[in-house]
Structures are given as C-alpha cells and as structure tokens.
Design an enzyme around this catalytic site. Structure first.
Site, PDB file in Angstrom:
ATOM      1  N   HIS A 111       0.829  -1.202   0.000  1.00  0.00           N
ATOM      2  CA  HIS A 111       0.000   0.000   0.000  1.00  0.00           C
ATOM      3  C   HIS A 111       0.867   1.256   0.000  1.00  0.00           C
ATOM      4  CE1 HIS A 111      -3.769  -2.126   0.649  1.00  0.00           C
ATOM      5  NE2 HIS A 111      -3.098  -2.922   1.467  1.00  0.00           N
ATOM      6  N   SER A 157       2.898  -4.390   3.857  1.00  0.00           N
ATOM      7  CA  SER A 157       3.626  -3.194   3.419  1.00  0.00           C
ATOM      8  C   SER A 157       4.567  -2.708   4.507  1.00  0.00           C
ATOM      9  CB  SER A 157       2.644  -2.066   3.093  1.00  0.00           C
ATOM     10  OG  SER A 157       1.514  -2.565   2.431  1.00  0.00           O
ATOM     11  N   SER A 213      -3.755  -5.449   7.751  1.00  0.00           N
ATOM     12  CA  SER A 213      -3.426  -4.566   6.641  1.00  0.00           C
ATOM     13  C   SER A 213      -3.204  -3.151   7.180  1.00  0.00           C
ATOM     14  CB  SER A 213      -4.572  -4.557   5.631  1.00  0.00           C
ATOM     15  OG  SER A 213      -4.278  -3.669   4.596  1.00  0.00           O
TER      16      SER A 213
END
Lengths: 422, 481
Positions: B53, B345, B341
């Site tokens: 992301h 990342s 989430s």
C-alpha cells in the site's frame, strides 16, 4: 532446425491414432511429442475394461488399448520424443519443446495435429465452501495414486460429480477396501455413461444423489466431514436439506476441460461451449495446417470415437503437408443447430473434393426422449435419425452421406434440428 | 531444555517474524524463529491481497501510517537485494458518486499528510485511460502511483532464507505453550522443549494477544477478521493493471481487484470478524459478496475464470493500531501485534525497528560479514536458449516440466526443498515455485511432486503431507491378495 511434414503433439489415444493415420496416408516424416515417459496418455491409468468395443469388437483395458496403438505406432518408425513438453507453437509452425536430454528443442512442421487431451475441473474452479485440508482430490489424481502407485488416498469417500472417472473410481476404491458413502450430482441427471452407473454404483449399492451438491468441507489438516445439500432448479442449495457425512476424502468428478493453452497461444479461434478450437469438417482449426482431435477438441465418452476422429485428423494433416489440397479456396458451410443441441464438431462443412461421408458429433443440453434428429440443407434432408433417449452425458452423432452432400453445392448453411417424433 | 541461551527468540515465521529475523541477523547474536506449522509463511502472510500500500489510507499520526509509508518505500530495494517479485503498478481508489467526493478528498489529504508521493485525484476521462473496464458509476478516483504489488510468499521466503543465511535458526512444528520469566531471561516453553532467551519477539499474528497476555498485565485482544478471495486464471490477466479499491469503510478497504505479480487477477477480500483463530474456511455467502462487490468497481470481471478461492485472517486489534515494542511490565518482550493490513507493506520497517530496539537493548554489535543478498529460485525458462541448454547439461532436471500449467521444472522443485528453510510439504513447494498453483490446481503434478519430496527428504511417499503433520495425502496401500 529439424523439419517434419507432420508433428503430432500428445501421445495419448488421439495422438497415436493421428500419427499412425498420417503414416498410412503416405507421410514418412512424422514426429510425435509426448510429455510422459510412456505412450498411451491417460489410458495407462484406466485399468478397467470396456475400451475398444467399437474399434476391436472386444473389451480391452485402457493399457491394452493403448498398447495396441503404441505397437502400431512403433511399427511405422516415426520419430518420437518422450518426456518432452511443448512450450509454445508459433504461427509459422515452429514448435519449442524441452526435455532433460536435449534441452530446448525447436522443430518446424508443415502440418500439426493437436492432441493434448484434457484436464479435470478442480475444486477451486467449483468454489466449494469450507476448509482446504488434504483429502480433496480430483478423481483422476486418485486414479493415478491407486492404479499406478498402489496407494490409497482415502478410506471413507464422498464423490462429487457423476462423471465417468468418478463412477469408475467409486467402484475401484470400493474394490480396494474403501467405503464410498455417496455420489453427489448437481444436475438432475448423471454426467456419466449409463453402463457405468449400473456397473460401478448400482452393483455396489452406492447411492447416487441427483440435484445435490457439496456445500461444506470440514477438517483442518485432513477432510473430516462434508455436507451435502439438495439444490433447487436454479442449482442453489435448499436450506434444511443438509446431510453431513463423516469421511476422510472428497473426490471430484465434475467435468473435463480441454487443455488448449498451446492452441490459444497459437491464436486459433476457440469454441466457448467445448473449450476446444473451432474446426471444419477436415478437423482443421482456424490456423491453416493445424488440426485438432480427441479430448483437446471436445470431451469424448469413448476412446473408440477419439481414435476414429484422430485418424481423420492425421490423414488430413498428411494431405496438407504433401501439398495436395483438394480445393483452391476453402469454402466452409456453417453448421447451425436448434436449442436442444449445445454444440457440433465440426462447426462447418467443407464440400470441395470430399471423398467420404461426414460425421457430425454433438451433445444435447438436457435429457430428451423420442426425438427425431434431422440434418437439413435448406429444405433438403441430408440425414435423419430417431433417438429414444438423448442425454448430456452421451455424445450423439449424425452422418451426412457423401451422395447427399454432393448435391448441395451453394447451400448457405446446414441445420441440425431436434423435434418430437410422433 | 536446550543449554544454549539465545539473544532473541521470534515467535512466528510470517512476514513480520522473518523480517525481524532478517534485520536482526545483521547483528552478532543468537536468533531463532519458532513456528508452530511445518514451514514459513503458513498463517496470515500466506493469504492476503499481496498489496504494498502506498500509505494514504492509514490515519495520519498512527504507527500504521508511519510503518506503512516507510515499509512501502523499502520494497523496491529490498526486492532487488532479496530477489523477489515486486511491481510498482500503482493504486486507484474509486469514487462512485459525486456525494462521496469529499471523502475521496479527505483520503487524498490524509495521504499527503502521511507523506505519500505522487497522489492526485483523476477525473473519469483520465480514469478510463488508466483502466478501461472501470464501472460506469465511477466519477473520479484517487490515483497513487506509489502503490505496488508483491508475492507475499516469495517476500517471506526471501526474508527467511536471508536470515538463515546470516545465522538465524528456524524451528518448525514447534508450538509455544508458555513464556515465563527466569531471572534476567525468558523461558519459552514449546511442544518440542524449552528455550532460554534474553529477548522474545511476539510476531504470532492472530495469536499475538495470547503471548502478549502471558507476560503483560495490560491485556490486548486480537480478533481474527476473515477475508475471502477469488483468484482468476492468468488468461484473465491484464483485465486490470492497477490495484483498484473503493472508498474504505468501517471494516477495511473493501473488495479490491488487483493483478498479481504472477499475472493472475485477485478479487477480495470480504471482512468478517470470527472467533476461531484458525478458521480459514470459505463460505458461500462470502463468495457471493465478492461477486456483488467487485461488480461495483469493475465491469464484466471474468469470474468464470476462477481457479481457486481461499480465505485469510487479519489479526485485527480492537484499537485498529499496530502494537510495536516492549510493554511497560515485560522488559525484553517485543510485541509486533495487531499487524493487519497494511502489515505486509509495513513489515520491512517493523523488522528494521524491532531489530534496532533489540540491538540497543542487548548492545549487539553489527556483523562485518552480513550478506544482504539472496538469490531466488531460478526459473530456467527465463534464460536464453544457450544458457538454458548449458544448465540442462549439468542439471537435466531443469529440462523436465512437472507442473504443466505453470511450466515448473523438477529442478525448481528440488531447489525449493533444498533451500534453508526449505519446502517440507506439497503446499510448501507450491508457494515457493508455483507447482500446483495453476488452473488444474495440482491435479496432474501433485503425485510427481510427492515423489520428488519423498526422494529429497528421504522418506516414504506415504509420509508426504499437504501442509504438515496430519495432512498426509495417502492413507494406506491397495489390498494385497
């Protein structure tokens, strides 16, 4: 680069018959490429009998049927590459393949016969809800483990789908000591041959549930249970009809899909219903000089018909390679059909220079009883036959006699109709 | 009890645990990773969207935002050092009505505050040039060129292998059952004996609350939030080229449609809070939801090309924030908890920070001979013809295709098993080299893969498992007459 007149891709029943037929029609430059270490394809794991009734007028096992064709193939002296996987085919018919011995190999062909067979529809493609443990196998994978390796992938089994491999495996696993609790079929009719339902299920008291499906898989590491539900006319599960089976294995026999990655890479037109390439009555695809036969073209029920179809493809490939076209411009008469029929192979007819009858193979989309099947060119009846029963699980055919075909030059289309037979 | 005293024991061999191990292996010290499953990457890291992301979504000022932006900037270099697939494909957040435009603008502003590069709002005309199959309803979108995609398995394996290469040990099938203070040390009790260590890293995904709560009086709660996905065949690849989100809601970023680094299309996830920390089953309702939701973003998505569906669990913390570092009452115990989430990342940045914190605490020196590089498993078909043929002369197994759908050779499968840590199961092979990942889902190749595993591990084919103990494929022999 090595050049061949005819290169056949896939050494199962279709590829073997195609290569032999190319030889018998005068071709002396043939290469057969097979990815397995042995010729015969999936027949090698089909150790049950029932093969060859049409071709040899006797009941053979799969390996026996394959052996007869392998021997004939070896007698031709055609070139063979085993344990070799084709990576791609270019439009000018250059084939790239790979194996352990020669590394990357490229060969050029004047004509190609595609006979790569098919694969089974996977659990993923079916979207069966639940966990993802060991114990969910396609029927063919289980067949390989049991028949080739002598290993049992399960002891208490539920089978989803009533395709022929599933039915055969219901019997096979039972004979090897497993308990097959049920065969579950989404559709209101079986996808397999009638004879397999009788010989593999009824003879062993294995229940077949039509209009049912598996709605849940349980078990974290290994399958522990599956839930089966009845479905409505839209194939949606009906609440309250769930039956839970404690079992360790779920086998899937939910349809076969022609393996056409190479064909699509080549850019050939595809038939959305069969998942095979579109072919004319020469079994030639939209790419000139590339022919297709067997289960890569459309899924067959009987290997005998695969062999017959593949012989035609092999002969036509040999003629193409020998540069003996029967026509200058290939005029194709499209085959249309009524709604009861799902597809026909071929999907068009080439009349120029024909030397024999043309056989149209087709499948219906439902069960039909007492029907008249008619092939027409305009008002002219080319052929008709009465069928007491037609089912989606059994391939149908209608033969267009050469005598009638010769009279329909200029016809715009050929139509196959299905009507009540009063 | 092992006599060795470790400097650090890491619980959990997911992307976070392996990232910590990798960055910590830069320092002198004894590190081990304890994993309850048979392999690396078996929990949350194995089933997620594979998105790096850009970092516009996480609320400004949170650890999530901080680690997201920093982690995502680390990926390009990391993917080169560790030789895993990463693609900077860019992300798009769709706005489906004019009414929602202010929400999109505030998302943009949040992203700018987080320091995300290149953000801008694009109107429908430009949107169509970026993604031709976008929904007719889409009026505008937030375009984030910094967004990327990664293979989450490959990234985790790469970190693990590089950590092992630099001295980290891995213990599999080793479930931690208790953590107790023993003088200045921690005793970590497992199903395979106890270990003594100076520091513990809690990278246990959905179980991170269990371990945190063993050592700290300030309790946390992690709720498994299940997300279901569809994976489409590579023949559907190219239908979208960016990662396509819709405006985020209360339960997360909603159903996204994204290409994968392997050329498939991934659609999902749903978001459903559940109780069972291991329940990765899919449901008919969830799969229906994805069908409906994805249609709102993308027109005529070819869901008939689904090759598999699966679900994963996000480890959702009640405050929707990462919990990073030592609790006040548990010195030497480092949490990496609530990593949902954008955890994938954020993982490199979290790993780097935890490693620094531990090195400072234990006064660890940097190694002179730390090797930051790892070479991935060679795909022979990426070589040119001459080099390929030379390779096959030395290693003929690189010329033998085992998985026809994904064109995986025997050489790659053997390589996957020989790696440290290497594949031990069919799923371990699948996640490393994609054998069985394609459209037939292992129908043809799994018996061959089983033979190769048995050969490499010198065991009987009946002992080969799908995913560790209890998931054996074969249950017995045929009848002997």
């Amino acid at each position: 680069m090595t050049c061949y007149e005819v290169v056949v891709i896939g050494g199962g029943p279709a590829g073997l018959a195609a290569a032999i037929s190319a030889y018998e029609n005068g071709c002396r430059s043939i290469l057969l490429i097979e990815r397995d270490k042995k010729l015969g394809g999936i027949l090698n794991q089909c150790i049950h009998n029932g093969f060859g009734l049409h071709t040899f007028k006797e009941e053979l096992t799969g390996p026996e049927y394959a052996d007869r064709y392998s021997r004939r193939f070896y007698e031709t002296g055609a070139d063979l590459m085993l344990q070799t996987t084709v990576l791609d085919i270019s439009e000018d018919k250059v084939i790239r393949a790979i194996n352990e011995k020669d590394g990357l190999v490229t060969v050029k062909a004047k004509a190609i016969v595609l006979s790569m067979g098919c694969r089974e529809r996977s659990r993923g493609a079916l979207n069966i809800p639940g966990t993802r443990p060991a114990g969910v196998y396609s029927a063919g994978t289980a067949q390989k483990l049991v028949n080739i390796d002598g290993k049992m992938p399960g002891k208490k089994v539920v089978i989803l789908g009533s395709g022929d491999i599933g039915l055969i495996m219901a019997r096979r696993m039972t004979l090897e000591g497993a308990k097959v609790l049920a065969v579950v079929e989404l559709m209101p009719y079986s996808g397999g041959l009638k004879r397999n339902i009788v010989q593999c299920l009824e003879d062993f008291d294995i229940p077949l549930y039509l209009s049912h499906t598996v709605t849940k898989v349980e078990g974290e590491n290994r399958v522990e249970a599956v839930t089966v539900s009845e479905v409505d006319e839209n194939r949606k599960p009906i609440q309250g009809t769930e039956i839970r089976y404690e079992c360790d294995t779920l086998l899937l026999s939910c349809g076969l899909i022609p393996e056409n990655e190479l064909t699509q890479g080549l850019g050939a037109s595809m038939n959305k219903v069969t998942n095979g390439p579109v072919v004319d009555s020469d079994l030639e695809t939209s790419i000139p000089g590339v022919f297709a036969c067997g289960n890569v073209l459309h899924v067959h029920d009987l290997v005998d018909f695969v062999s017959e179809e593949a012989s035609d493809a092999g002969r036509n490939a040999a003629m193409y390679a020998a540069a003996e076209p029967r026509y200058k411009v290939k005029t194709k008469i499209p085959v249309k059909f009524s709604k009861e029929i799902r597809y026909t192979v071929p999907s068009s007819v080439v009349l120029a220079g024909i030397s024999e009858d043309i056989k149209l193979r087709f499948r219906v989309g439902n069960i039909y009883r007492y029907k008249k099947v008619t092939a027409l060119a305009g008002d002219r009846v080319l052929a008709k036959k009465i069928r007491k029963v037609m089912t989606p699980g059994e391939m149908e055919e209608i033969v267009l006699p050469i005598g009638k075909l010769k009279d329909i030059k200029g016809a715009l289309e050929i139509t196959i109709t299905v009507e009540d037979n009063d | 009890m092992q006599n060795k005293i470790y400097d650090t024991l890491i619980i959990g061999a997911g992307i976070v645990g392996c990232s910590v191990a990798r960055y910590l292996s830069k320092y002198k010290g004894g590190i081990a990773v304890l994993e309850r499953k048979e392999d690396v990457c078996c929990g949350t890291s194995k089933a997620n969207s594979g998105i790096v992301h850009a970092g516009f979504d996480a609320k400004h000022g949170t650890l999530m935002a901080l680690y997201n932006v920093r982690g995502s900037r680390m990926y390009p270099k990391l993917s080169e050092e560790l030789d895993f697939k990463y693609e900077n494909n860019g992300s798009i957040v769709l706005c489906l009505s004019e009414e929602d435009r202010p929400k999109l603008v505030s998302l943009y502003e949040n992203g700018v505050r987080n320091g995300v590069f290149g953000l801008r709002i694009v109107e429908r005309d430009e949107l169509l040039t970026l993604e031709p199959h976008i929904s007719d309803e889409a009026v505008c979108a937030l375009y984030a060129p910094a967004g990327g995609i990664v293979c989450p398995f490959d990234a985790t394996f790469a970190m693990a292998e590089n950590a092992a290469h630099n001295g980290a040990e891995f213990f599999f099938d080793t479930k931690v059952t208790d953590i107790v203070r023993e003088d200045e040390l921690w005793k970590v009790v497992t199903t395979r004996g106890s270990y003594l260590t100076r520091t513990v890293v809690n990278a246990a995904g959905c179980y991170s609350d269990v371990f945190h709560n063993m050592v700290s009086s300030s309790k946390i709660k992690i709720t498994p939030r299940r997300g279901e996905y569809f994976l489409l065949d590579r023949t559907a690849g190219g239908y979208v080229s960016h990662t396509i989100f819709r405006l985020p809601g209360k339960m997360g970023k909603g159903v996204l449609v994204t290409p994968t680094v392997h050329g498939n299309i991934l659609v999902g996830p749903t978001a459903e809070d559940i109780d069972d920390k291991d329940d990765v089953s899919t449901t008919a309702d969830g799969l229906d939801k994805i069908r409906l939701q994805s249609a709102l973003s993308i027109k005529d998505l070819p869901l008939n090309k689904t090759i598999t569906s699966f679900s994963g669990l996000r480890s959702h913390e009640a405050g929707h924030e990462f919990i990073i570092g030592e609790p006040e009452d548990a010195e030497g115990f480092f949490d990496c908890a609530g990593i949902e989430s954008p955890g994938l990342s954020a993982a490199p940045a979290i790993g780097e920070d935890i490693a620094t914190m531990i090195a400072d605490k234990l006064n660890l020196e940097e190694k002179e001979d730390f090797d930051p590089y790892r070479t991935g498993i060679l795909d022979p078909l990426t070589l040119d013809e001459d080099r390929l043929n030379e390779l096959i002369k030395v290693r003929p197994d690189y010329g033998k295709i085992i998985c026809r759908c994904e064109s995986v050779t025997e050489g790659q499968i053997r390589d996957a098993i020989r790696r440290i840590p290497g594949a031990r199961s069919i799923d371990g092979v699948k996640r490393r080299v994609r054998a069985g990942m394609g459209r037939c889902q292992g129908g043809f190749c799994s018996p061959s893969v089983m033979e190769i595993i048995a050969d490499e591990l010198n065991c009987d084919i009946s002992d080969v498992t799908k995913k560790g103990q209890g998931s054996e494929i074969i249950l017995g022999e045929n009848k002997v007459l």
